[in-house]
Design an enzyme around this catalytic site. Structure first.
Site, PDB file in Angstrom:
ATOM      1  N   ASP A 143      48.897  36.662  42.806  1.00 12.71           N
ATOM      2  CA  ASP A 143      48.850  36.863  41.525  1.00 12.71           C
ATOM      3  C   ASP A 143      49.203  35.556  40.298  1.00 12.71           C
ATOM      4  OD1 ASP A 143      48.232  38.762  39.329  1.00 12.71           O
ATOM      5  OD2 ASP A 143      50.417  39.167  39.084  1.00 12.71           O
ATOM      6  N   CYS A 203      23.488  49.211  37.318  1.00 16.24           N
ATOM      7  CA  CYS A 203      24.675  50.071  36.711  1.00 16.24           C
ATOM      8  C   CYS A 203      25.546  49.402  35.544  1.00 16.24           C
ATOM      9  CB  CYS A 203      25.471  50.357  37.942  1.00 16.24           C
ATOM     10  SG  CYS A 203      27.132  51.287  37.498  1.00 16.24           S
ATOM     11  N   CYS A 210      34.746  52.096  29.604  1.00 14.26           N
ATOM     12  CA  CYS A 210      35.805  51.591  29.159  1.00 14.26           C
ATOM     13  C   CYS A 210      36.294  51.967  27.688  1.00 14.26           C
ATOM     14  CB  CYS A 210      35.633  50.064  28.840  1.00 14.26           C
ATOM     15  SG  CYS A 210      37.222  49.121  28.337  1.00 14.26           S
ATOM     16  N   CYS A 252      45.709  50.629  33.320  1.00 16.02           N
ATOM     17  CA  CYS A 252      44.454  51.412  33.108  1.00 16.02           C
ATOM     18  C   CYS A 252      43.524  51.512  34.377  1.00 16.02           C
ATOM     19  CB  CYS A 252      43.773  51.098  31.813  1.00 16.02           C
ATOM     20  SG  CYS A 252      42.173  51.685  31.446  1.00 16.02           S
TER      21      CYS A 252
HETATM   22  C1  B12 Z   1      45.034  37.625  33.703  1.00 14.70           C
HETATM   23  C2  B12 Z   1      45.008  38.740  34.688  1.00 14.70           C
HETATM   24  C3  B12 Z   1      44.557  39.975  34.146  1.00 14.70           C
HETATM   25  C4  B12 Z   1      44.318  39.913  32.486  1.00 14.70           C
HETATM   26  C5  B12 Z   1      42.653  39.594  32.368  1.00 14.70           C
HETATM   27  C6  B12 Z   1      41.762  40.398  33.187  1.00 14.70           C
HETATM   28  C7  B12 Z   1      40.506  39.549  33.578  1.00 14.70           C
HETATM   29  N1  B12 Z   1      39.471  40.238  34.010  1.00 14.70           N
HETATM   30  O1  B12 Z   1      40.669  38.305  33.801  1.00 14.70           O
HETATM   31  C8  B12 Z   1      44.512  41.517  32.260  1.00 14.70           C
HETATM   32  C9  B12 Z   1      46.102  41.893  31.781  1.00 14.70           C
HETATM   33  C10 B12 Z   1      43.584  42.306  31.299  1.00 14.70           C
HETATM   34  C11 B12 Z   1      44.330  42.151  33.864  1.00 14.70           C
HETATM   35  C12 B12 Z   1      44.114  43.425  33.879  1.00 14.70           C
HETATM   36  C13 B12 Z   1      43.894  44.107  35.467  1.00 14.70           C
HETATM   37  N2  B12 Z   1      44.102  43.392  36.236  1.00 14.70           N
HETATM   38 CO1  B12 Z   1      44.562  41.593  36.373  1.00 14.70          CO
HETATM   39  N3  B12 Z   1      44.920  39.721  36.868  1.00 14.70           N
HETATM   40  C14 B12 Z   1      44.765  38.712  35.953  1.00 14.70           C
HETATM   41  C15 B12 Z   1      45.074  37.433  36.843  1.00 14.70           C
HETATM   42  C16 B12 Z   1      46.539  37.360  37.015  1.00 14.70           C
HETATM   43  C17 B12 Z   1      44.228  36.311  36.283  1.00 14.70           C
HETATM   44  C18 B12 Z   1      42.755  36.378  36.391  1.00 14.70           C
HETATM   45  C19 B12 Z   1      41.946  35.510  35.616  1.00 14.70           C
HETATM   46  O2  B12 Z   1      42.281  34.292  35.765  1.00 14.70           O
HETATM   47  N4  B12 Z   1      41.185  35.685  34.511  1.00 14.70           N
HETATM   48  C20 B12 Z   1      40.553  34.616  33.807  1.00 14.70           C
HETATM   49  C21 B12 Z   1      39.332  35.018  33.553  1.00 14.70           C
HETATM   50  C22 B12 Z   1      38.536  33.859  32.914  1.00 14.70           C
HETATM   51  O3  B12 Z   1      38.773  35.201  34.876  1.00 14.70           O
HETATM   52  P1  B12 Z   1      37.326  35.822  35.063  1.00 14.70           P
HETATM   53  O4  B12 Z   1      36.894  36.936  33.852  1.00 14.70           O
HETATM   54  O5  B12 Z   1      37.421  36.516  36.472  1.00 14.70           O
HETATM   55  O6  B12 Z   1      36.337  34.563  35.270  1.00 14.70           O
HETATM   56  C23 B12 Z   1      35.457  34.737  35.953  1.00 14.70           C
HETATM   57  C24 B12 Z   1      33.967  35.302  35.462  1.00 14.70           C
HETATM   58  O7  B12 Z   1      33.964  34.516  34.151  1.00 14.70           O
HETATM   59  C25 B12 Z   1      33.237  34.605  36.461  1.00 14.70           C
HETATM   60  N5  B12 Z   1      31.914  34.668  36.007  1.00 14.70           N
HETATM   61  C26 B12 Z   1      31.340  34.523  34.989  1.00 14.70           C
HETATM   62  N6  B12 Z   1      29.977  34.924  35.002  1.00 14.70           N
HETATM   63  C27 B12 Z   1      29.805  35.598  36.108  1.00 14.70           C
HETATM   64  C28 B12 Z   1      28.759  35.919  36.738  1.00 14.70           C
HETATM   65  C29 B12 Z   1      28.924  36.518  38.264  1.00 14.70           C
HETATM   66  C30 B12 Z   1      27.843  37.191  39.042  1.00 14.70           C
HETATM   67  C31 B12 Z   1      30.316  36.064  38.961  1.00 14.70           C
HETATM   68  C32 B12 Z   1      30.421  36.929  40.201  1.00 14.70           C
HETATM   69  C33 B12 Z   1      31.332  35.871  38.040  1.00 14.70           C
HETATM   70  C34 B12 Z   1      31.052  35.274  36.648  1.00 14.70           C
HETATM   71  O8  B12 Z   1      33.835  33.270  36.659  1.00 14.70           O
HETATM   72  C35 B12 Z   1      35.041  33.236  36.318  1.00 14.70           C
HETATM   73  C36 B12 Z   1      35.867  32.436  37.549  1.00 14.70           C
HETATM   74  O9  B12 Z   1      35.929  33.347  38.774  1.00 14.70           O
HETATM   75  C37 B12 Z   1      44.615  37.897  38.335  1.00 14.70           C
HETATM   76  C38 B12 Z   1      45.230  37.178  39.566  1.00 14.70           C
HETATM   77  C39 B12 Z   1      44.893  35.843  39.955  1.00 14.70           C
HETATM   78  N7  B12 Z   1      45.554  34.976  39.856  1.00 14.70           N
HETATM   79  O10 B12 Z   1      43.737  35.792  40.094  1.00 14.70           O
HETATM   80  C40 B12 Z   1      44.842  39.396  38.116  1.00 14.70           C
HETATM   81  C41 B12 Z   1      44.166  40.294  39.012  1.00 14.70           C
HETATM   82  C42 B12 Z   1      42.536  39.714  38.610  1.00 14.70           C
HETATM   83  N8  B12 Z   1      44.303  41.715  38.161  1.00 14.70           N
HETATM   84  C43 B12 Z   1      44.020  42.633  39.077  1.00 14.70           C
HETATM   85  C44 B12 Z   1      44.245  44.175  38.884  1.00 14.70           C
HETATM   86  C45 B12 Z   1      44.374  45.086  39.789  1.00 14.70           C
HETATM   87  C46 B12 Z   1      44.237  44.423  37.521  1.00 14.70           C
HETATM   88  C47 B12 Z   1      43.721  45.750  36.838  1.00 14.70           C
HETATM   89  C48 B12 Z   1      43.117  46.799  37.787  1.00 14.70           C
HETATM   90  C49 B12 Z   1      45.372  46.440  36.722  1.00 14.70           C
HETATM   91  C50 B12 Z   1      45.499  47.660  35.942  1.00 14.70           C
HETATM   92  N9  B12 Z   1      44.955  48.713  36.790  1.00 14.70           N
HETATM   93  O11 B12 Z   1      45.985  47.944  35.039  1.00 14.70           O
HETATM   94  C51 B12 Z   1      43.463  45.313  35.320  1.00 14.70           C
HETATM   95  C52 B12 Z   1      42.004  45.252  35.527  1.00 14.70           C
HETATM   96  C53 B12 Z   1      41.051  45.064  34.207  1.00 14.70           C
HETATM   97  C54 B12 Z   1      39.874  44.206  34.649  1.00 14.70           C
HETATM   98  N10 B12 Z   1      38.762  45.247  34.544  1.00 14.70           N
HETATM   99  O12 B12 Z   1      39.809  43.074  34.573  1.00 14.70           O
HETATM  100  C55 B12 Z   1      43.818  42.105  40.584  1.00 14.70           C
HETATM  101  C56 B12 Z   1      42.313  42.422  40.840  1.00 14.70           C
HETATM  102  C57 B12 Z   1      42.058  42.872  42.085  1.00 14.70           C
HETATM  103  C58 B12 Z   1      40.534  42.995  42.395  1.00 14.70           C
HETATM  104  N11 B12 Z   1      40.148  43.901  43.245  1.00 14.70           N
HETATM  105  O13 B12 Z   1      39.679  42.367  42.010  1.00 14.70           O
HETATM  106  C59 B12 Z   1      44.353  40.727  40.543  1.00 14.70           C
HETATM  107  C60 B12 Z   1      43.295  39.671  41.259  1.00 14.70           C
HETATM  108  C61 B12 Z   1      45.589  40.468  40.953  1.00 14.70           C
HETATM  109  C62 B12 Z   1      45.848  40.492  42.493  1.00 14.70           C
HETATM  110  N12 B12 Z   1      46.642  39.594  42.955  1.00 14.70           N
HETATM  111  O14 B12 Z   1      45.532  41.359  43.167  1.00 14.70           O
HETATM  112  N13 B12 Z   1      44.630  41.221  34.679  1.00 14.70           N
HETATM  113  S1  SF4 Z   2      30.781  50.721  37.667  1.00 16.40           S
HETATM  114 FE1  SF4 Z   2      30.770  48.369  36.711  1.00 16.40          FE
HETATM  115  S2  SF4 Z   2      31.544  47.249  38.563  1.00 16.40           S
HETATM  116 FE2  SF4 Z   2      30.930  49.225  39.479  1.00 16.40          FE
HETATM  117  S3  SF4 Z   2      28.966  49.039  40.209  1.00 16.40           S
HETATM  118 FE3  SF4 Z   2      28.606  49.757  37.838  1.00 16.40          FE
HETATM  119  S4  SF4 Z   2      28.727  47.921  36.704  1.00 16.40           S
HETATM  120 FE4  SF4 Z   2      29.382  47.453  38.850  1.00 16.40          FE
HETATM  121  S1  SF4 Z   3      41.442  48.347  32.692  1.00 11.89           S
HETATM  122 FE1  SF4 Z   3      40.694  50.143  31.360  1.00 11.89          FE
HETATM  123  S2  SF4 Z   3      40.533  48.896  29.191  1.00 11.89           S
HETATM  124 FE2  SF4 Z   3      40.580  47.426  30.773  1.00 11.89          FE
HETATM  125  S3  SF4 Z   3      38.615  46.733  31.074  1.00 11.89           S
HETATM  126 FE3  SF4 Z   3      39.068  48.343  32.346  1.00 11.89          FE
HETATM  127  S4  SF4 Z   3      38.652  50.322  31.514  1.00 11.89           S
HETATM  128 FE4  SF4 Z   3      38.761  48.862  29.903  1.00 11.89          FE
END
Ligand code: B12
Ligand code: SF4
Ligand code: SF4
Length: 373
Positions: A143, A203, A210, A252
């Protein structure tokens, strides 16, 4: 372990087999290997940061080049062993509409802190590999290291990234926590168990459900995500986001709960989780949180990832949930006690300034809606 490595004889295929066997012995739910190549989505990640989608998480900017390329994070990196632990035990949340008003905690933070649970076993894996391959470097991360864990997990064949940006393993859903060992040792990549690349098709359930409209396909605006506003954000929660936060006190799970891959259909989703993830609680009473001091917070949250939010952030979140509960059901039996507590906090000059501001903002929402008299 030594014997295994001797038998492996340094052949990447045999060493890979041995590594995966060790991962199974260490009881990771999933494991796989990919090469340590740079992100294929570097442009999207840079654009996400440039647009300020990371909010105040400036640590994401600071080590961006490492995040985009494991070879910058660990010079000479050749492979990544990526692992996942399932943490949802399959039970639904208990909702007691007659009980004291509660706020929900995201599932990942209900049991023992996954950073510790995963890291402990990844360190064991790294030590075992180091003993067999002393010339190589093994760096365990969970993480907090600048690694795009979901992208590497996908490349290592653990699952597919969905529109909610989470790693989904059809069969487990996205209830998976990720970790990795980055290494200079060359290993044979494991193939994807789900070729095809897109788990979503047409989907859009997570986007539609959200509560704060934080998701666009494959991207989350952290500024709007409840996981960010309640866990990472060290400031006031904007009133429109507060109103959409519902009863989420810490994190969440909505975009996972609605995902067809994560919903438990006909008991098909496996339920076994590492015993460390056994949930200690699914939520907390709001009046209890509003009465906490540091000692009460520390005792209640000890050993869980919910410690990430400080005392004042917990109180801010509890006030937001309390306002939402009063607006949702003004006639509830503890309404008077809740309202009185919010008013007392707004007027308490000893209280943290942001907590007081939140209390005042909640009272304003109640007055504006005609609920408070
Ligand atoms: C910062 C962070 C957050 C931030 C930003 C979330 C985000 N989506 O990035 C916040 C605080 C909001 C957050 C929330 C949560 N997080 Co978080 N978070 C992180 C962290 C530390 C870094 C993620 C990161 O680098 N984000 C930067 C952005 C740019 O990344 P990205 O959106 O994925 O970027 C990719 C896309 O743009 C992608 N892309 C663009 N176009 C396309 C098209 C396709 C087809 C694909 C495949 C990809 C793609 O390419 C990029 C590179 O991969 C990681 C741990 C880690 N070191 O990875 C945990 C991590 C992602 N989090 C995790 C969790 C559990 C959560 C929550 C569920 C917690 C909760 N229940 O409250 C929520 C989920 C929210 C959500 N839907 O994302 C887990 C996810 C596990 C999993 N099964 O995926 C991680 C991996 C932590 C862990 N070690 O397990 N998180
Ligand atoms: S709920 Fe979101 S992540 Fe899950 S299958 Fe549907 S579009 Fe994909
Ligand atoms: S964790 Fe909750 S607020 Fe964040 S993207 Fe998912 S549904 Fe939206």
């Amino acid at each position: 372990m030594k014997g295994d490595a001797d038998r492996a004889g340094g052949d990447p295929v045999d060493v890979t087999r041995m590594v995966l066997e060790t991962c199974r012995n260490l009881e990771f739910t999933l494991s796989g290997i990919c090469d340590a190549s740079p992100s294929s989505h570097a442009d999207e990640v840079r654009a996400w940061i440039s647009a300020g989608r990371h909010g105040s998480m400036e640590w994401m900017e600071r080590r961006l080049e490492e995040r985009l390329d494991p070879g910058v994070y660990l010079p000479g990196a050749a492979s990544m062993i990526v692992v996942a632990d399932r943490y949802h035990d399959g039970r639904r949340d208990r909702i007691d509409s007659n009980g004291p008003v509660r706020g929900r905690i995201a599932r990942y933070a209900r049991g023992r802190d996954y950073h510790k649970v995963l890291k402990g076993r990844l360190v064991k894996l790294a030590r075992a590999l180091s003993a067999d391959h002393p010339a190589a470097t093994f760096r365990p991360c969970v993480d907090t290291a600048p690694i795009l864990e979901r992208e590497h997990a996908m490349r290592a064949g653990l699952g597919l990234v969905g529109k909610n940006t989470l790693l989904i393993e059809p069969g487990h859903g996205s209830w998976l926590l990720l970790g990795a060992v980055v290494s200079t040792l060359r290993l044979e990549p494991t193939p994807s168990r789900h070729p095809g690349g897109d788990p979503c098709g047409t989907c859009t359930r997570c986007i539609d459900a959200c509560p704060t409209d934080a998701i666009t396909p494959f991207s989350v605006d952290a500024n709007r995500c409840i996981a960010y506003t309640t866990i990472e954000h060290r400031g006031d929660i904007a009133p429109d986001l507060a109103a959409s936060t519902g009863d989420w006190l810490f994190g969440c799970d909505v975009c996972q709960e609605v995902c067809p891959h994560s919903v438990r259909k006909k008991r098909r989703l496996p339920l076994s989780i590492h015993s460390d993830y056994a949930p200690r609680r699914d939520g907390l009473g709001l009046l209890e949180v509003l009465g906490w001091d540091d000692a009460a917070r520390n005792t209640t949250l000890e050993g869980t990832a919910a410690r990430r939010a400080t005392l004042w952030m917990w109180k801010r979140n509890a006030l937001v949930c309390a306002g939402n509960a009063l607006l949702r059901s003004p006639g509830r039996s503890d309404a008077e006690a809740l309202r009185a507590r919010i008013e007392a906090i707004a007027e308490d000059s000893q209280e943290n300034a942001a907590v007081r501001r939140t209390a005042a903002s909640v009272l304003k929402r109640l007055v504006d809606s005609g609920e408070a008299t």
